[in-house]
Design a protein around this motif. Structure first.
Motif, PDB file in Angstrom:
ATOM      1  N   THR A   1       4.788  -2.251  -6.710  1.00 12.69           N
ATOM      2  CA  THR A   1       5.852  -1.269  -6.489  1.00 12.69           C
ATOM      3  C   THR A   1       6.372  -0.719  -7.818  1.00 12.69           C
ATOM      4  O   THR A   1       6.577   0.487  -7.974  1.00 12.69           O
ATOM      5  CB  THR A   1       7.015  -1.908  -5.700  1.00 12.69           C
TER       6      THR A   1
ATOM      7  N   GLY B   1      13.699  -6.229  -2.358  1.00 11.01           N
ATOM      8  CA  GLY B   1      12.534  -7.019  -1.981  1.00 11.01           C
ATOM      9  C   GLY B   1      12.637  -8.467  -2.435  1.00 11.01           C
ATOM     10  O   GLY B   1      12.235  -9.384  -1.711  1.00 11.01           O
TER      11      GLY B   1
ATOM     12  N   SER C   1       5.658  -6.747  -5.481  1.00 13.16           N
ATOM     13  CA  SER C   1       6.767  -6.202  -6.278  1.00 13.16           C
ATOM     14  C   SER C   1       6.226  -5.579  -7.561  1.00 13.16           C
ATOM     15  O   SER C   1       6.705  -4.518  -7.992  1.00 13.16           O
ATOM     16  CB  SER C   1       7.777  -7.297  -6.617  1.00 13.16           C
TER      17      SER C   1
ATOM     18  N   TYR D   1      16.998  -4.237  -6.632  1.00 19.47           N
ATOM     19  CA  TYR D   1      15.821  -4.257  -5.762  1.00 19.47           C
ATOM     20  C   TYR D   1      16.022  -5.258  -4.622  1.00 19.47           C
ATOM     21  O   TYR D   1      16.385  -6.418  -4.853  1.00 19.47           O
ATOM     22  CB  TYR D   1      14.601  -4.636  -6.596  1.00 19.47           C
TER      23      TYR D   1
END
Length: 420
Positions: free
Chosen positions: A88, A265, A85, A263
């Motif tokens: 990203t 994720g 994360s 988000y």
């Protein structure tokens, strides 16, 4: 003007009482202005603990909690962020730089922060000030540590000293990482921020400390990894505590914040440091206002002391008032004399208070800047401070009208026939 000269002459005859009254008012005015200066500067310093950072990202919790543990090193994160994360976020087109933060260990009550070289390059405080090294250099080896100024001073550490970090954030820890000592390679200049109370190591160093830990417990026997073995391992972290982001365009801040909060994720929270700081300050505003109210009451006590001194002298001065009346002074002259005395005492007290304030600032300015990050300016009073001083003088005149009214009502016959 003749009333003012007469009032000053009268106060000169009672100089000891007058000086005590002026001193009491001066101390109370100094306290009031000092509280106001510290309050104003503390707010500015509080807001400038971190600057130049557009977003702080952590596990989903509350914005104040995220700010406290990531910036002020207070409390603990509810969860960590996965390393993928972070990658990203760091690779997002709108992100200029990203500083990873990994917390969880300590040393004698001071927090340990795992990060990378971007921290020393992009972390700013105050009015865009950068972190500077007083001695040494940033961490380069796996077991290098850079100390905040307060840590080095309080614990007496110097370059080259070996220190052992502890697991957890307690002042006294039973779980020491004594098999992997760190070497002090740098000491930061004072900033007056939580950076001064932090030990900085690399993310890889943080991973090396816990490479042989399972479920919060160190491995024993054959499972234990030595410092030399850790150097040969791939120590990329799997999770971190929080991320500081600097964006290429400020316009994209709110859009990226919304993307991060949505988000998929993992549950993340992105906060604007300035907004979170204001929210945190609002929680502290009650104590701030209470301190200001206490200072105002201290000033009132000083003014009441002035009123008491003038009232107490009235009986002794009744013959004086009668003599003034006998030589042509009108009742309003006598009343004006007492109002002028109260005004003169309050003005002298305000002047003394300002003098004490500036002397105190000049003496303590360096200490407050170095230890608390408070830069109290040797500047003229602000508009708000002038209004406070004007309010004090106005209140003194109102209080002086009480003995003035009593003197106004005294008759010439009453003054000439004083009862002993």
């Amino acid at each position: 003007m003749y009333l003012l000269r007469l009032a000053l002459a009268s106060l000169s005859n009672r100089r000891f009482t007058a000086l005590l009254t002026v001193f009491a008012i001066g101390l109370s005015v100094c306290l009031l202005l000092a509280v106001e200066r510290v309050r104003t500067e503390a707010r500015a310093s509080f807001a400038s603990t971190i600057s130049g950072t557009d977003l702080i990202v952590g596990a989903r919790s509350g914005s104040v909690n995220l700010l406290l543990y990531s910036v002020f090193r207070i409390g603990n994160a509810t969860n960590n962020i996965r390393w993928d994360s972070f990658e990203t976020l760091a690779n997002h087109p709108q992100v200029d730089w990203a500083i990873p933060l990994s917390l969880g260990d300590s040393h004698k009550g001071y927090r340990v922060l795992g990060t990378n070289g971007d921290y020393f390059e992009h972390y700013h405080y105050g009015r865009g000030l950068s972190l500077e090294l007083a001695e040494g250099k940033p961490f380069q080896d796996l077991f290098d540590v850079v100390l905040g100024a307060e840590v080095a001073q309080a614990l007496g550490y110097h370059l080259g000293d070996h220190i052992v970090l502890a697991h957890g954030v307690s002042t006294v820890s039973l779980q020491q990482h004594d098999d992997k000592p760190f070497v002090v390679t740098g000491i930061l200049e004072r900033t007056g921020t939580p950076v001064d109370r932090t030990l900085h190591i690399s993310l890889e160093g943080m991973e090396a400390l816990h490479v042989d830990w399972k479920n919060g417990v160190p491995a024993r026997g054959a499972g234990k990894v030595s410092a030399e073995q850790a150097r040969e391992m791939h120590l990329q972290p799997t999770a971190i505590t929080a991320v500081m982001l600097g964006l290429k365009s400020k316009i994209a801040t709110f859009a990226l914040q919304r993307q991060i909060n949505e988000y998929r994720g993992e549950p993340l929270l992105a906060v604007l440091p300035g907004v979170a700081l204001q929210e945190l300050w609002s929680l502290m505003s009650t104590a701030e206002k209470a301190l200001l109210v206490v200072s105002v009451f201290v000033v009132l006590v000083g003014l009441i002391g002035m009123l008491t001194a003038i009232l107490a002298s009235l009986n002794e001065r009744r013959r004086e008032m009668a003599i003034l009346r006998s030589v042509g002074a009108r009742p309003w002259h006598v009343a004006g004399l007492l109002v002028m005395e109260a005004f003169a005492l309050a003005t002298a007290g305000v002047g003394l208070g300002l003098g004490l304030l500036y002397v105190g600032i000049a003496v303590s300015r360096g200490f407050l800047q170095a230890n608390y990050g408070l830069d109290l300016p040797l500047a003229l009073p602000s508009a708000y401070e002038w209004s406070l001083l004007g309010g004090i003088l106005g209140t003194a005149i109102l209080m002086g009208s009480v003995p003035a009214w009593r003197a106004y009502r005294q008759s010439l016959a009453d003054g000439m026939s004083v009862r002993l």
